[in-house]
Design a protein around this motif. Structure first.
Motif, PDB file in Angstrom:
ATOM      1  N   ASP A 168       0.669  -1.094  -0.106  1.00  0.00           N
ATOM      2  CA  ASP A 168       0.214   0.000  -0.120  1.00  0.00           C
ATOM      3  C   ASP A 168       0.920   1.384  -0.025  1.00  0.00           C
ATOM      4  N   VAL A 169       2.160   1.200   0.296  1.00  0.00           N
ATOM      5  CA  VAL A 169       3.191   2.203   0.204  1.00  0.00           C
ATOM      6  C   VAL A 169       3.625   2.252  -1.300  1.00  0.00           C
ATOM      7  N   TRP A 170       2.710   2.488  -2.292  1.00  0.00           N
ATOM      8  CA  TRP A 170       3.127   2.308  -3.643  1.00  0.00           C
ATOM      9  C   TRP A 170       4.232   3.420  -4.102  1.00  0.00           C
ATOM     10  N   GLN A 171       4.149   4.485  -3.346  1.00  0.00           N
ATOM     11  CA  GLN A 171       4.858   5.412  -3.758  1.00  0.00           C
ATOM     12  C   GLN A 171       6.482   5.287  -3.437  1.00  0.00           C
ATOM     13  N   LEU A 172       6.846   4.771  -2.312  1.00  0.00           N
ATOM     14  CA  LEU A 172       7.992   4.215  -1.931  1.00  0.00           C
ATOM     15  C   LEU A 172       8.265   3.079  -2.813  1.00  0.00           C
ATOM     16  N   ARG A 173       7.653   2.282  -3.061  1.00  0.00           N
ATOM     17  CA  ARG A 173       7.809   1.063  -3.797  1.00  0.00           C
ATOM     18  C   ARG A 173       8.226   1.531  -5.288  1.00  0.00           C
ATOM     19  N   SER A 174       7.621   2.302  -5.878  1.00  0.00           N
ATOM     20  CA  SER A 174       7.709   2.782  -7.424  1.00  0.00           C
ATOM     21  C   SER A 174       9.129   3.741  -7.166  1.00  0.00           C
ATOM     22  N   ALA A 175       9.519   4.198  -6.211  1.00  0.00           N
ATOM     23  CA  ALA A 175      10.685   5.295  -6.120  1.00  0.00           C
ATOM     24  C   ALA A 175      11.974   4.226  -6.012  1.00  0.00           C
ATOM     25  N   VAL A 176      11.989   3.221  -5.295  1.00  0.00           N
ATOM     26  CA  VAL A 176      12.900   2.204  -4.824  1.00  0.00           C
ATOM     27  C   VAL A 176      12.959   1.488  -6.240  1.00  0.00           C
ATOM     28  N   ALA A 177      11.872   1.010  -6.991  1.00  0.00           N
ATOM     29  CA  ALA A 177      11.904   0.246  -8.091  1.00  0.00           C
ATOM     30  C   ALA A 177      12.791   1.049  -9.440  1.00  0.00           C
ATOM     31  N   ILE A 178      12.313   2.166  -9.306  1.00  0.00           N
ATOM     32  CA  ILE A 178      13.081   3.059 -10.306  1.00  0.00           C
ATOM     33  C   ILE A 178      14.524   3.267 -10.135  1.00  0.00           C
ATOM     34  N   LEU A 179      14.936   3.441  -8.938  1.00  0.00           N
ATOM     35  CA  LEU A 179      16.295   3.731  -8.637  1.00  0.00           C
ATOM     36  C   LEU A 179      17.117   2.049  -9.142  1.00  0.00           C
ATOM     37  N   GLY A 180      16.245   1.139  -8.684  1.00  0.00           N
ATOM     38  CA  GLY A 180      16.698  -0.413  -9.036  1.00  0.00           C
ATOM     39  C   GLY A 180      17.102  -0.615 -10.565  1.00  0.00           C
ATOM     40  N   LYS A 181      16.059   0.020 -11.199  1.00  0.00           N
ATOM     41  CA  LYS A 181      16.147   0.005 -12.612  1.00  0.00           C
ATOM     42  C   LYS A 181      17.207   0.795 -13.276  1.00  0.00           C
ATOM     43  N   GLY A 182      17.368   2.032 -12.699  1.00  0.00           N
ATOM     44  CA  GLY A 182      18.690   2.881 -13.010  1.00  0.00           C
ATOM     45  C   GLY A 182      19.802   2.126 -12.924  1.00  0.00           C
ATOM     46  N   LEU A 183      19.936   1.543 -11.598  1.00  0.00           N
ATOM     47  CA  LEU A 183      21.273   0.951 -11.409  1.00  0.00           C
ATOM     48  C   LEU A 183      21.546  -0.263 -12.052  1.00  0.00           C
ATOM     49  N   SER A 184      20.447  -1.111 -12.594  1.00  0.00           N
ATOM     50  CA  SER A 184      20.741  -2.387 -13.150  1.00  0.00           C
ATOM     51  C   SER A 184      21.125  -1.685 -14.769  1.00  0.00           C
ATOM     52  N   GLU A 185      20.696  -0.720 -14.940  1.00  0.00           N
ATOM     53  CA  GLU A 185      21.110  -0.031 -16.579  1.00  0.00           C
ATOM     54  C   GLU A 185      22.397   0.248 -16.414  1.00  0.00           C
ATOM     55  N   ALA A 186      22.929   0.927 -15.131  1.00  0.00           N
ATOM     56  CA  ALA A 186      24.399   1.430 -15.089  1.00  0.00           C
ATOM     57  C   ALA A 186      25.118   0.062 -14.964  1.00  0.00           C
ATOM     58  N   SER A 187      24.785  -1.055 -14.608  1.00  0.00           N
ATOM     59  CA  SER A 187      25.591  -2.207 -14.621  1.00  0.00           C
ATOM     60  C   SER A 187      25.783  -2.883 -16.043  1.00  0.00           C
ATOM     61  N   ALA A 188      24.458  -2.488 -16.966  1.00  0.00           N
ATOM     62  CA  ALA A 188      24.466  -3.075 -18.332  1.00  0.00           C
ATOM     63  C   ALA A 188      25.732  -2.249 -19.046  1.00  0.00           C
ATOM     64  N   THR A 189      25.902  -0.910 -18.728  1.00  0.00           N
ATOM     65  CA  THR A 189      26.496  -0.140 -19.409  1.00  0.00           C
ATOM     66  C   THR A 189      27.926  -0.260 -19.199  1.00  0.00           C
ATOM     67  N   THR A 190      28.340  -0.738 -17.922  1.00  0.00           N
ATOM     68  CA  THR A 190      29.602  -0.694 -17.289  1.00  0.00           C
ATOM     69  C   THR A 190      30.249  -2.232 -18.092  1.00  0.00           C
ATOM     70  N   ILE A 191      29.407  -3.231 -18.100  1.00  0.00           N
ATOM     71  CA  ILE A 191      29.683  -4.506 -18.481  1.00  0.00           C
ATOM     72  C   ILE A 191      30.002  -4.342 -20.095  1.00  0.00           C
ATOM     73  N   ILE A 192      29.280  -3.610 -20.695  1.00  0.00           N
ATOM     74  CA  ILE A 192      29.697  -3.826 -22.246  1.00  0.00           C
ATOM     75  C   ILE A 192      31.124  -3.275 -22.399  1.00  0.00           C
ATOM     76  N   LEU A 193      31.320  -2.014 -21.791  1.00  0.00           N
ATOM     77  CA  LEU A 193      32.507  -1.437 -22.011  1.00  0.00           C
ATOM     78  C   LEU A 193      33.679  -2.477 -21.158  1.00  0.00           C
ATOM     79  N   TYR A 194      33.627  -2.996 -20.279  1.00  0.00           N
ATOM     80  CA  TYR A 194      34.407  -3.905 -19.483  1.00  0.00           C
ATOM     81  C   TYR A 194      34.585  -4.888 -20.348  1.00  0.00           C
TER      82      TYR A 194
END
Length: 551
Positions: free
Chosen positions: A430-456
């Motif tokens: 029921d605290v959907w605002q916090l869940r959405s914010a954490v999920a968006i942060l997690g998605k951004g971090l997962s995208e950052a890991s994808a960018t890093t591993i391509i170069l790496y």
């Protein structure tokens, strides 16, 4: 003086090996002479732009062409109301997959519960307010056939897996440029042909082949860009290429909003490949690959083209040509296979660890993307927002990978992604605002890991096996993409089990990535021996390929 014998994959402060003249120059030193980052490299990025935009449009195309809109059974030849002909669900709306055998008897205006139902006999009526046409509505891929639209997506990714293997070998053995043209032409032809499919089976076959061809675009374009710059600009080229994914992803949302018929949409997302085919004639071959395969004259030609574009003196000196010749002849031209990824100890370790990291990154990224909800926006705007949040993540990782290194960034982003997933396990729904914010942060971090591993990954593999290694790791990433939807099905067993699996997987892959060697500020390895043997690591761009341990 003899340089201290240190591992090629570690850096030692203060140590520097000096070259003894032009004949001892490495490829990176020659690249510095003609301009390691200038108009030539910018033009190369521009030439690749149209094809790079097509990639996310195709990889995420099924979100729109395979969408299943609200629907109900079509009723024929009854003089009865829809409500009396189609059973109602608990929400009071007509059920999607059943109809009464005969008009039910009405008791006090209610449907008789004793009236039997059967699957839809006369087809379906679809809500066309969002999509005027999808493959689901055209071929009635609903109810007992509801899995078929997503099956098309899995078939497409299987094609990408096969293409990663094929184009990895083709590019390493026959050149980046030829492989790129082949992938351009096949991707354009197969992509356009998909729009004229007259059956589900034909579309599945064409999407599989289209995925196979597009794998070449994905692998070769970023490799060409990275191999034409020095170590200090590799991150820039990789992040610019990655930003094209986000731009293409946002473009897909706009195209799908304007063109809500699946056939014209398929044509629109593949049309930019026609521009890519026309501009291919100006795409240079990788001079680094040419040197590694003893094609010295062609390498000298492209290096001089780079010098002219960057307003640098041409490499006309006999000593410089001899340096290229020496570098080329020192590497026997041979054909490489996937077995070479596992024949030597360090390459074996790199292949296994990076492959698992690619798999973990892919399954985490798509697992979060498919499970992210709570905005309450239209499907088009939601898709656009999901793509837009990736841009700041890519820009942030650009500043970090050149300061703290590739390995800390990959490990950190994967572990923090796991942390975000873990946090949402305990946040009430029921605290959907916090869940959405954490999920968006997690998605951004997962995208950052994808960018890093391509170069790496580009920096871990030697030039003679770079595309083959990328093909191998790309296959494992496609496995992760295919597994992600299956992980989400685990919620039928336990509602939070998908999050637990994704959290544990991302955390494990992050810790495992600590076994990879750091590559910050190191020159790209050219041969298998460059990876396996020790060499001077500080000032390595000036170390002759033949005399790495002596000055």
């Amino acid at each position: 003086m003899r340089c201290a014998k240190v591992n090629f994959w570690t850096r030692t402060s203060g140590l520097r090996c000096h070259r003894s003249g032009p004949a001892g120059m490495t490829f990176d030193a020659l690249l510095d002479e003609v301009g390691a980052f200038g108009p030539f490299q910018v033009l190369l990025v521009v030439l690749m732009a149209s094809s790079r935009l097509v990639l996310p449009c195709n990889l995420l195309l099924n979100n729109f062409i395979g969408a299943v809109p609200p629907h109900r059974c079509k009723v024929a030849r009854w003089n009865a109301t829809t409500a009396s002909a189609v059973p109602l669900g608990d929400d009071g709306l007509p059920q999607a997959c059943g109809t009464f055998v005969r008009p039910p008897s009405l008791v006090a205006g209610n449907q008789s519960e004793a009236t039997p139902t059967v699957p839809c006999l006369h087809g379906w009526i679809y809500d066309n307010s969002t999509f005027s046409s999808t493959i689901a509505t055209e071929w009635d891929l609903v109810c007992e056939r509801k899995h078929l639209p997503q099956t098309i997506n899995i078939i497409f990714f299987l094609g990408l897996m096969l293409g990663s293997l094929l184009f990895g070998l083709l590019s390493d053995n026959y050149g980046r440029r030829r492989s790129l043209l082949l992938s351009y032409v096949l991707s354009l032809a197969l992509g356009l042909a998909s729009a004229w499919s007259d059956s589900y089976v034909l579309l599945a076959v064409l999407r599989f082949l289209s995925g196979t061809a597009l794998a070449g675009v994905s692998l070769v374009t970023i490799t060409l860009c990275i191999e034409w710059v020095n170590s200090s600009h590799r991150a820039s080229m990789c992040v610019i290429g990655s930003l094209s994914w986000s731009l293409g992803n946002m473009l897909l949302a706009g195209l799908a909003f304007l063109i809500n018929d699946w056939r014209p949409l398929v044509v629109a997302v593949n049309a930019p490949l026609a521009l890519a085919v026309l501009t291919w004639r100006w795409v240079p071959e990788s001079a680094r690959w040419l040197c590694a395969n003893a094609q010295v004259e062609k390498a000298h030609l492209y290096l001089n083209k780079c010098a002219r574009a960057n307003k640098r003196p041409e490499l006309a000196s006999k000593d410089i040509v001899e340096a290229l010749s020496s570098a080329g002849k020192s590497k026997k031209s041979k054909k490489y296979t996937f077995l070479h990824l596992f024949k030597t100890p360090k390459l074996r370790k790199i292949s296994l660890v990076s492959g698992i990291a690619w798999y973990g990154t892919a399954v985490t990224y798509y697992g979060i993307s498919l499970n992210l909800s709570g905005f309450g926006l239209s499907v088009y705007l939601t898709h656009f927002v999901y793509a837009a949040v990736e841009v700041p993540a890519r820009l942030l990782i650009y500043f970090l990978i050149n300061r703290i290194g590739r390995r800390p960034c990959l490990v950190g982003t994967l572990v923090l992604t796991a942390t975000c997933i873990g946090v949402n396990i305990f946040v009430p729904e029921d605290v959907w605002q916090l869940r959405s914010a954490v999920a968006i942060l997690g998605k951004g971090l997962s995208e950052a890991s994808a960018t890093t591993i391509i170069l790496y990954t580009h920096e871990l593999y030697p030039t003679v096996l770079r595309q083959t290694g990328l093909g191998f790791t790309s296959v494992l990433s496609r496995v992760g993409v295919s597994v992600a939807p299956l992980v989400l099905f685990l919620e039928d067993v336990w509602s939070v089990l998908p999050q637990v699996v994704l959290c544990v997987g991302a955390f494990f892959c992050g810790l495992l990535a600590m076994l990879l060697p750091e590559t910050l500020d190191l020159k790209l390895p050219e041969t298998v021996q460059d990876v396996e043997t020790p060499a001077c690591s500080k000032g390595q761009e000036d170390v002759p390929l033949e005399t790495k341990n002596t000055t």
